[in-house]
Design a protein around this motif. Structure first.
Motif, PDB file in Angstrom:
ATOM      1  N   SER A   1       0.874   9.476  -5.152  1.00 20.51           N
ATOM      2  CA  SER A   1       1.177  10.841  -4.707  1.00 20.51           C
ATOM      3  C   SER A   1       2.014  11.576  -5.745  1.00 20.51           C
ATOM      4  O   SER A   1       1.787  12.765  -6.009  1.00 20.51           O
ATOM      5  CB  SER A   1       1.916  10.819  -3.369  1.00 20.51           C
TER       6      SER A   1
ATOM      7  N   GLU B   1       0.816  -1.206   0.000  1.00 19.06           N
ATOM      8  CA  GLU B   1       0.000   0.000   0.000  1.00 19.06           C
ATOM      9  C   GLU B   1       0.856   1.264   0.000  1.00 19.06           C
ATOM     10  O   GLU B   1       0.529   2.252  -0.654  1.00 19.06           O
ATOM     11  CB  GLU B   1      -0.920   0.025   1.229  1.00 19.06           C
TER      12      GLU B   1
ATOM     13  N   MET C   1      -4.881   3.241  -8.572  1.00 18.53           N
ATOM     14  CA  MET C   1      -5.823   2.846  -7.537  1.00 18.53           C
ATOM     15  C   MET C   1      -6.618   1.610  -7.974  1.00 18.53           C
ATOM     16  O   MET C   1      -6.899   0.712  -7.160  1.00 18.53           O
ATOM     17  CB  MET C   1      -6.771   4.005  -7.221  1.00 18.53           C
TER      18      MET C   1
ATOM     19  N   TYR D   1       2.367   1.872  -3.569  1.00 15.82           N
ATOM     20  CA  TYR D   1       1.364   2.440  -4.468  1.00 15.82           C
ATOM     21  C   TYR D   1       1.008   3.865  -4.048  1.00 15.82           C
ATOM     22  O   TYR D   1       0.817   4.754  -4.894  1.00 15.82           O
ATOM     23  CB  TYR D   1       0.113   1.566  -4.485  1.00 15.82           C
ATOM     24  N   GLY D   2       0.924   4.083  -2.737  1.00 18.24           N
ATOM     25  CA  GLY D   2       0.605   5.427  -2.250  1.00 18.24           C
ATOM     26  C   GLY D   2       1.644   6.448  -2.681  1.00 18.24           C
ATOM     27  O   GLY D   2       1.307   7.574  -3.062  1.00 18.24           O
TER      28      GLY D   2
ATOM     29  N   VAL E   1      -3.890   7.676   2.480  1.00 20.07           N
ATOM     30  CA  VAL E   1      -2.868   8.449   1.761  1.00 20.07           C
ATOM     31  C   VAL E   1      -3.106   8.388   0.257  1.00 20.07           C
ATOM     32  O   VAL E   1      -3.066   9.413  -0.443  1.00 20.07           O
ATOM     33  CB  VAL E   1      -1.452   7.932   2.106  1.00 20.07           C
ATOM     34  N   SER E   2      -3.378   7.183  -0.259  1.00 18.03           N
ATOM     35  CA  SER E   2      -3.609   7.031  -1.694  1.00 18.03           C
ATOM     36  C   SER E   2      -4.867   7.780  -2.137  1.00 18.03           C
ATOM     37  O   SER E   2      -4.872   8.465  -3.159  1.00 18.03           O
ATOM     38  CB  SER E   2      -3.732   5.548  -2.058  1.00 18.03           C
ATOM     39  N   CYS E   3      -5.943   7.629  -1.365  1.00 13.23           N
ATOM     40  CA  CYS E   3      -7.196   8.312  -1.712  1.00 13.23           C
ATOM     41  C   CYS E   3      -7.003   9.832  -1.725  1.00 13.23           C
ATOM     42  O   CYS E   3      -7.466  10.523  -2.649  1.00 13.23           O
ATOM     43  CB  CYS E   3      -8.298   7.936  -0.733  1.00 13.23           C
TER      44      CYS E   3
ATOM     45  N   PRO F   1      -6.652   0.763  -0.680  1.00 15.90           N
ATOM     46  CA  PRO F   1      -5.963   1.987  -1.110  1.00 15.90           C
ATOM     47  C   PRO F   1      -5.422   2.811   0.049  1.00 15.90           C
ATOM     48  O   PRO F   1      -4.351   3.389  -0.041  1.00 15.90           O
ATOM     49  CB  PRO F   1      -7.044   2.744  -1.885  1.00 15.90           C
TER      50      PRO F   1
END
Length: 589
Positions: free
Chosen positions: A216, A208, A231, A211-212, A244-246, A241
Motif C-alpha cells: 500500500s 499478509e 506481491m 506485506y499489504g 488489500v494487497s491486490c 496476497p
C-alpha cells in the motif's frame, strides 16, 4: 451451576439474546445471578454491539446485592470499544477508581483501543503514558493500539517512535506492531520497505498484513514495480496476497497509467483467492480513465453486476472522467443522468467531470445548463464547477458569460480564486477586451484573492496583443509587490509586445533579466527577441541570439531562423542569409 454454564456457553457462541433470557429467568427459579453470570451476559451483549444493554446490566447489579468487579467493568469497556464509544470508555475507567476497583492492563488496553477507533490518538497516547503511574506495565497490545491510532491520524513519526521505544519498555514488538507502523508510513514507501526488511532481524515473520501495508505504501508512492515485486515475494513465501494487497497494486498501476497491467491483475485475482470488490474495479476504471481508455472504462463499469459488485458513485465518477478525457461529452452526460436510475446520488465530482467534458467538447451552453441544474440535483457547486464553466465560455469566445459567472460566485458564497480571475482575463484577451482584462486584474489586486503568475500572464498577453507594451512592462514590474514570480511565459509576452514597436534594447534587457531571476528562456522567448531585433534592423544582435540558443538548451526552429533571415534581408546581408539557409538544411529545419 447449570445456568452459569449455559450462560457462559451462550456468551462464547455469541447468543446474547439467549444469555440475557437465561439471566432474566434465574430469579423465577429462585436462583440469584452472581457476578460471573452478569459478566458473561455483559460480555455477550458487548460482543454483539449492544453496549447500552451491557451498561444497564452493570448498573443493575447492585439491585442483586452484587458489586461489579474488574471482569464486569472490563466487559463493558470492551463493549464500548467495539462500538467506538470512547467517551463512555474513559468515563467508566475513571469510575472504576472511584468505586475502588483497580483497573488492569485489559481495562487500559480496551480504553486505548476505543480511543483508537474513535480517532482520538492523543487520548490513547495519554492513557499509555499514564499506565506506569498506576503500576501497570504496557504490553504489546497497549502499544499496538496506540500505534494504530497514530496510523489513522497520519502521525507516522510518532508511530515509528513508539515502535522504537517498545524494547526499552521491555515489550517485544510483534507482527501487528510492525504492520501498523508500516501502515502509518503512508506514501513514505522507503520507510515501509525498511521496516519490512528489518522484521526478520528481530525474528518476526512478515504476514499478509505486513506485506499489504508495504505494498500500500508503494502504491501511494507510485512505486508500481516495487509493489509488483513484493506481491511476487509473497507468492514465493506461499502467502496469499489478499484483497488489500491486490487493490494496492492496482492502485499503484493506476498512478503509473498502466491500465493494461491493472486489468490483467484484476482478472487474475480470483485465481489468487482474492475476489475483486468495488475498490478493485474502481481502481481499474480509474487506471483506464488516466490513460484515456474510455471504452475499456465503460466495459468495466458495465461488467460490475456480472462480478456481483454494485457500481457506486466512485465507479461512475471515474467513468464520467474517462469519457471527459476521451472528448466524449455526450457519454459523460449520459452516465451522469443514469446515476439516479441506479439509485446513486451524483456529487460535485460527478458534475464537475461532466462540465469539464462539455468544456473539452466546446459545448459551453450545455456546461452552463449543467452548472445551473446542480442545485436541483442537490449538489452544491464549488469553485471548480464555476471555473470549468468559465473556461468553457472562454474557449468559445464568450467573455461576457465568463465574467458573468465570476460576478455570480460571491452570490453563492464562493470567492473567486486565482484560477477564476485567470480564466476571466484570458476570456477578455480572446475577445480583444484588454481594458476589461486590466479591470479584472485591478479588482483582483483589491480583493482578498491571492494573485498568481497565470493571472498576470493573461493580462500581460492581453496588453501585448493590442500593442500596449508600456502596460505590459508596468504589469511585469508590479508582480514583485504581489509576491508573484514572473516565468518564461511572462517575459515572452512582454518581449512580444516590444517586437511590435521595435524596442530591441528593452527586449535584450528583459532577456538578460530572465537569467538573473532564473526564468529560463525558451524557443518562444528567443524567437520574440530575434523578431524585435529584426524589426529594428539589428541583424548582428539577431544572429548573436540565434547562436546562443544551443547554450541555453534550446534548439533553433523555423521561426527563429526566419526571424534572423528577416533581419539579414532588411539590412542587405545576403551572404549571411545564405549561410543561415545552409544551416537550416544541415539541421533539417
Amino acid at each position: 451451576i447449570s445456568y452459569s454454564a449455559a450462560i457462559s456457553a451462550c456468551e462464547k457462541a455469541g447468543e446474547w439474546e439467549l444469555s440475557l433470557d437465561l439471566l432474566s429467568r434465574m430469579p423465577d427459579m429462585a436462583l440469584i445471578p452472581d457476578a460471573i453470570c452478569h459478566s458473561a451476559v455483559i460480555s455477550a451483549c458487548g460482543k454483539s454491539g449492544n453496549w447500552q444493554l451491557a451498561l444497564n446490566l452493570l448498573a443493575g447489579m447492585p439491585s442483586f446485592r452484587l458489586s461489579p468487579d474488574l471482569v464486569c467493568y472490563n466487559a463493558v469497556i470492551s463493549a464500548f470499544e467495539k462500538s467506538r464509544e470512547w467517551q463512555l470508555a474513559l468515563h467508566l475507567l475513571r469510575e472504576m477508581l472511584d468505586v475502588a476497583v483497580t483497573p488492569s492492563g485489559v481495562s487500559y488496553n480496551a480504553a486505548m483501543s476505543a480511543c483508537e477507533k474513535g480517532g482520538q490518538w492523543q487520548l490513547s497516547l495519554s492513557l499509555l503514558s499514564s499506565m506506569p503511574a498506576v503500576k501497570l506495565s504496557p504490553s504489546e497490545i497497549s502499544f499496538n493500539a496506540v500505534i494504530s491510532a497514530c496510523e489513522k491520524a497520519q502521525e507516522w513519526e510518532l508511530a515509528l517512535d513508539l515502535l522504537r521505544v517498545m524494547p526499552s519498555c521491555r515489550v517485544v514488538p510483534d507482527v501487528v506492531s510492525c504492520s501498523a507502523a508500516m501502515s502509518a508510513c503512508g506514501e513514505r514507501w522507503e520507510l515501509a520497505l525498511s521496516l519490512l526488511g528489518s522484521m526478520p532481524e528481530v525474528h518476526i515473520s512478515p504476514n499478509e498484513v505486513s506485506y499489504g501495508a508495504a505494498i500500500s505504501a508503494c502504491g501511494r508512492g507510485g512505486q508500481w514495480m516495487l509493489a509488483l515485486s513484493l506481491m511476487q515475494t509473497m507468492a514465493e513465501d506461499k502467502l496469499p496476497p489478499g484483497i488489500v494487497s491486490c487493490n494496492a497494486v492496482i492502485s499503484a498501476l493506476e498512478k503509473g497509467h498502466l491500465w493494461q497491467l491493472a486489468l490483467s491483475l484484476l482478472e487474475q485475482m480470483p485465481r489468487m483467492d482474492a475476489r475483486p470488490n468495488a475498490v478493485s474495479v474502481n481502481s481499474a476504471i480509474s487506471a483506464c480513465e488516466k490513460s484515456g481508455e474510455w471504452e475499456v472504462a465503460l466495459c468495466l463499469l458495465g461488467d460490475m453486476p456480472k462480478r456481483q459488485i454494485l457500481p457506486d458513485a466512485i465507479a461512475y465518477n471515474a467513468a464520467i472522467s474517462a469519457c471527459e478525457k476521451g472528448y466524449r461529452w455526450e457519454l459523460s452526460l449520459a452516465l451522469l443522468r443514469m446515476m439516479p436510475e441506479v439509485a446513486l446520488q451524483a456529487d460535485v465530482i460527478s458534475c464537475n467531470a461532466a462540465i469539464s467534458a462539455c468544456e473539452k467538447g466546446q459545448q459551453w451552453q450545455t456546461a452552463l445548463d449543467l452548472l445551473a441544474a446542480m442545485p436541483d440535483m442537490k449538489v452544491i457547486p464549488n469553485e471548480i464547477s464555476y471555473n470549468t464553466a468559465m473556461s468553457a465560455c472562454e474557449s468559445n469566445n464568450r467573455w461576457e458569460f465568463a465574467l458573468g459567472l465570476m460576478t455570480k460566485m460571491p452570490q453563492v458564497n464562493l470567492l473567486p480564486n486565482a484560477i477564476s480571475c485567470s480564466v476571466a482575463i484570458a476570456a477578455c484577451e480572446r475577445g480583444g477586451k484588454w481594458q476589461l482584462a486590466l479591470t479584472v486584474l485591478e479588482s483582483l489586486l483589491r480583493s482578498k484573492v491571492n494573485q498568481d503568475t497565470i493571472c498576470y500572464n493573461a493580462a500581460i498577453s492581453s496588453c501585448a496583443t493590442v500593442g500596449q507594451w508600456q502596460l505590459s512592462l508596468d504589469l511585469l514590474r508590479s508582480m514583485a509587490e504581489a509576491l508573484c514570480s514572473p516565468n518564461e511565459v511572462t517575459y515572452s509576452a512582454c518581449i512580444s509586445a516590444l517586437e511590435k514597436v521595435g524596442q530591441w534594447k528593452l527586449a535584450l534587457s528583459l532577456l538578460h533579466e530572465m537569467l538573473e531571476v532564473e526564468a529560463m528562456p525558451n524557443e518562444i522567448t528567443y524567437s520574440a527577441a530575434i523578431s524585435v531585433c529584426s524589426k529594428a534592423s539589428q541583424w548582428l544582435a539577431a544572429l548573436g541570439l540565434l547562436e546562443r540558443l544551443p547554450d541555453m538548451a534550446a534548439s533553433p526552429n523555423d521561426i527563429t531562423y526566419n526571424a534572423a533571415l528577416s533581419a539579414c534581408e532588411s539590412t542587405g546581408q545576403w551572404k549571411v542569409a545564405s549561410s543561415l539557409l545552409a544551416q537550416m538544411t544541415e539541421t533539417s529545419v
